[in-house]
Design an enzyme around this catalytic site. Structure first.
Site, PDB file in Angstrom:
ATOM      1  N   HIS A 106     -19.936 -43.372   6.812  1.00  7.27           N
ATOM      2  CA  HIS A 106     -18.733 -42.814   6.169  1.00  7.27           C
ATOM      3  C   HIS A 106     -18.374 -41.467   6.780  1.00  7.27           C
ATOM      4  O   HIS A 106     -19.208 -40.841   7.435  1.00  7.27           O
ATOM      5  CB  HIS A 106     -18.990 -42.612   4.664  1.00  7.27           C
ATOM      6  CG  HIS A 106     -20.036 -41.592   4.397  1.00  7.27           C
ATOM      7  ND1 HIS A 106     -21.357 -41.911   4.215  1.00  7.27           N
ATOM      8  CD2 HIS A 106     -19.963 -40.234   4.301  1.00  7.27           C
ATOM      9  CE1 HIS A 106     -22.057 -40.815   4.007  1.00  7.27           C
ATOM     10  NE2 HIS A 106     -21.221 -39.772   4.070  1.00  7.27           N
ATOM     11  N   HIS A 160     -16.971 -35.801  10.549  1.00  2.00           N
ATOM     12  CA  HIS A 160     -17.891 -36.594  11.366  1.00  2.00           C
ATOM     13  C   HIS A 160     -18.375 -37.817  10.607  1.00  2.00           C
ATOM     14  O   HIS A 160     -18.289 -37.881   9.381  1.00  2.00           O
ATOM     15  CB  HIS A 160     -19.094 -35.735  11.777  1.00  2.00           C
ATOM     16  CG  HIS A 160     -19.897 -35.277  10.604  1.00  2.00           C
ATOM     17  ND1 HIS A 160     -19.605 -34.128   9.908  1.00  2.00           N
ATOM     18  CD2 HIS A 160     -20.954 -35.841   9.984  1.00  2.00           C
ATOM     19  CE1 HIS A 160     -20.460 -33.988   8.915  1.00  2.00           C
ATOM     20  NE2 HIS A 160     -21.293 -35.019   8.925  1.00  2.00           N
TER      21      HIS A 160
HETATM   22  P1  AMP Z   1     -22.353 -36.295   5.603  1.00  2.00           P
HETATM   23  O1  AMP Z   1     -22.868 -37.400   6.445  1.00  2.00           O
HETATM   24  O2  AMP Z   1     -20.875 -36.284   5.459  1.00  2.00           O
HETATM   25  O3  AMP Z   1     -23.096 -36.184   4.311  1.00  2.00           O
HETATM   26  O4  AMP Z   1     -22.650 -34.946   6.387  1.00  2.00           O
HETATM   27  C1  AMP Z   1     -23.953 -34.582   6.756  1.00  2.00           C
HETATM   28  C2  AMP Z   1     -24.151 -33.119   6.542  1.00  2.00           C
HETATM   29  O5  AMP Z   1     -23.321 -32.341   7.404  1.00  2.00           O
HETATM   30  C3  AMP Z   1     -23.806 -32.661   5.122  1.00  2.00           C
HETATM   31  O6  AMP Z   1     -24.994 -32.483   4.391  1.00  2.00           O
HETATM   32  C4  AMP Z   1     -23.076 -31.356   5.348  1.00  2.00           C
HETATM   33  O7  AMP Z   1     -23.653 -30.321   4.580  1.00  2.00           O
HETATM   34  C5  AMP Z   1     -23.279 -31.071   6.818  1.00  2.00           C
HETATM   35  N1  AMP Z   1     -22.298 -30.168   7.419  1.00  2.00           N
HETATM   36  C6  AMP Z   1     -22.664 -29.036   8.004  1.00  2.00           C
HETATM   37  N2  AMP Z   1     -21.587 -28.376   8.446  1.00  2.00           N
HETATM   38  C7  AMP Z   1     -20.493 -29.104   8.126  1.00  2.00           C
HETATM   39  C8  AMP Z   1     -19.081 -28.931   8.305  1.00  2.00           C
HETATM   40  N3  AMP Z   1     -18.564 -27.865   8.931  1.00  2.00           N
HETATM   41  N4  AMP Z   1     -18.249 -29.873   7.848  1.00  2.00           N
HETATM   42  C9  AMP Z   1     -18.753 -30.957   7.246  1.00  2.00           C
HETATM   43  N5  AMP Z   1     -20.085 -31.168   7.044  1.00  2.00           N
HETATM   44  C10 AMP Z   1     -20.953 -30.258   7.464  1.00  2.00           C
END
Ligand code: AMP
Length: 269
Positions: free
Chosen positions: A123, A211
């Site tokens: 996701h 991402h």
């Molecule tokens: P997710 O897979 O969307 O949970 O993202 C993985 C991790 O990326 C999350 O735990 C966020 O805290 C981290 N993350 C670190 N910096 C960023 C940023 N600038 N924007 C979005 N996510 C971030």
């Protein structure tokens, strides 16, 4: 929004509350005398009103039980409590051959002791994981649906692999950064932030890096994983050349909101 609901509930309120689950103003239900004899307000004309369904349903809340042993040692960002439902909004993605080939390559080159795991729910996050009370889920989802229903469907394209750490530095992620579609994502986040603020919940990152997390490991392993990025990105470019283009973009026509074990589809226009 939340305060408007609380006021109307208070207005409707007339009976016992399930105090551990219903937030907002508390009204004591303790009795200091026997209702039938001494209480001058206990006659038929003072019959208590029924509890509003939104409150009584809170006590019928199905519990979302969590077993950490089922989550590969992931550390919770907040304690699991009855009534707290971990919630986030995201763009779903079905793994394509291009992405699974990349993951096979990554697993070959990173050291085994990192114990890198493949993401089980691909996701792109548009909110942080926030905590919703059970009885907020429906109005929150409704609010988000209203706010995004006129938002146009759009495309996002994958760019390169980056390393991310969560805020608590308890997990490190390998994620595919998004190249185009960034402006639409920023606008969507603004709409979602507005909904979160109505419930006093934390908004998304000030400087978001959108991402798709594809793999993760326990602890802050950012420095170690970064040393593998040149090789991983080289492989990713090769796969983008050799696989059909549509494996590396997403046509975003709806979002998903996950709250505990419930999923809600939020359509775009
Ligand atoms: P997710 O897979 O969307 O949970 O993202 C993985 C991790 O990326 C999350 O735990 C966020 O805290 C981290 N993350 C670190 N910096 C960023 C940023 N600038 N924007 C979005 N996510 C971030």
């Amino acid at each position: 929004m939340a305060s408007k609901n609380s006021l109307s509930l208070l207005h409707e309120y007339g009976g016992d509350s399930s105090e551990d689950e219903v937030s907002g103003p508390r009204v004591s239900t303790k009795r200091t005398f026997r209702e039938d004899e001494e209480n001058p307000h206990s006659g038929p004309q003072f019959k208590r009103l029924p509890v509003p369904s939104i409150c009584s349903n809170a006590s019928k809340e199905p519990e979302c039980i969590d077993d950490p042993s089922l989550h590969d040692g992931r550390v919770r960002s907040f304690p699991h409590e009855r009534g707290n439902w971990a919630t986030f909004v995201y763009i779903p993605f079905e793994a394509t051959t291009g992405v699974t080939d990349l993951l096979a390559f990554i697993q070959e080159i990173v050291p085994e002791n990192l114990d890198l795991k493949i993401s089980d729910n691909f996701h792109i996050s548009l909110t942080k994981t926030v905590v919703l009370k059970y009885h907020w889920i429906t109005p929150f989802v409704q609010g988000v649906k209203e706010n995004i229903k006129l938002f146009r469907k759009f495309f996002i394209l994958f760019d390169s692999i980056q390393v991310y750490c969560n805020e608590e530095r308890t997990r490190t992620f390998l994620g595919i950064q998004i190249k185009s579609g960034h402006d639409s994502l920023i606008k969507l986040v603004q709409l979602l932030d507005r909904c979160l603020l109505e419930y006093g919940l934390p908004v998304f990152y000030k400087d978001p890096s959108f991402h798709l997390s594809i793999a993760w490991c326990v602890g802050d392993k950012k420095e170690t994983l970064q040393t593998y990025l040149p090789k991983i990105n080289q492989k990713f470019s090769e796969l983008m050349q050799s696989h059909p283009q549509e494996e590396f973009y997403i046509y975003v026509n709806s979002l998903l909101c996950k709250s505990g074990n419930k999923y809600f589809q939020l359509m775009l226009n």
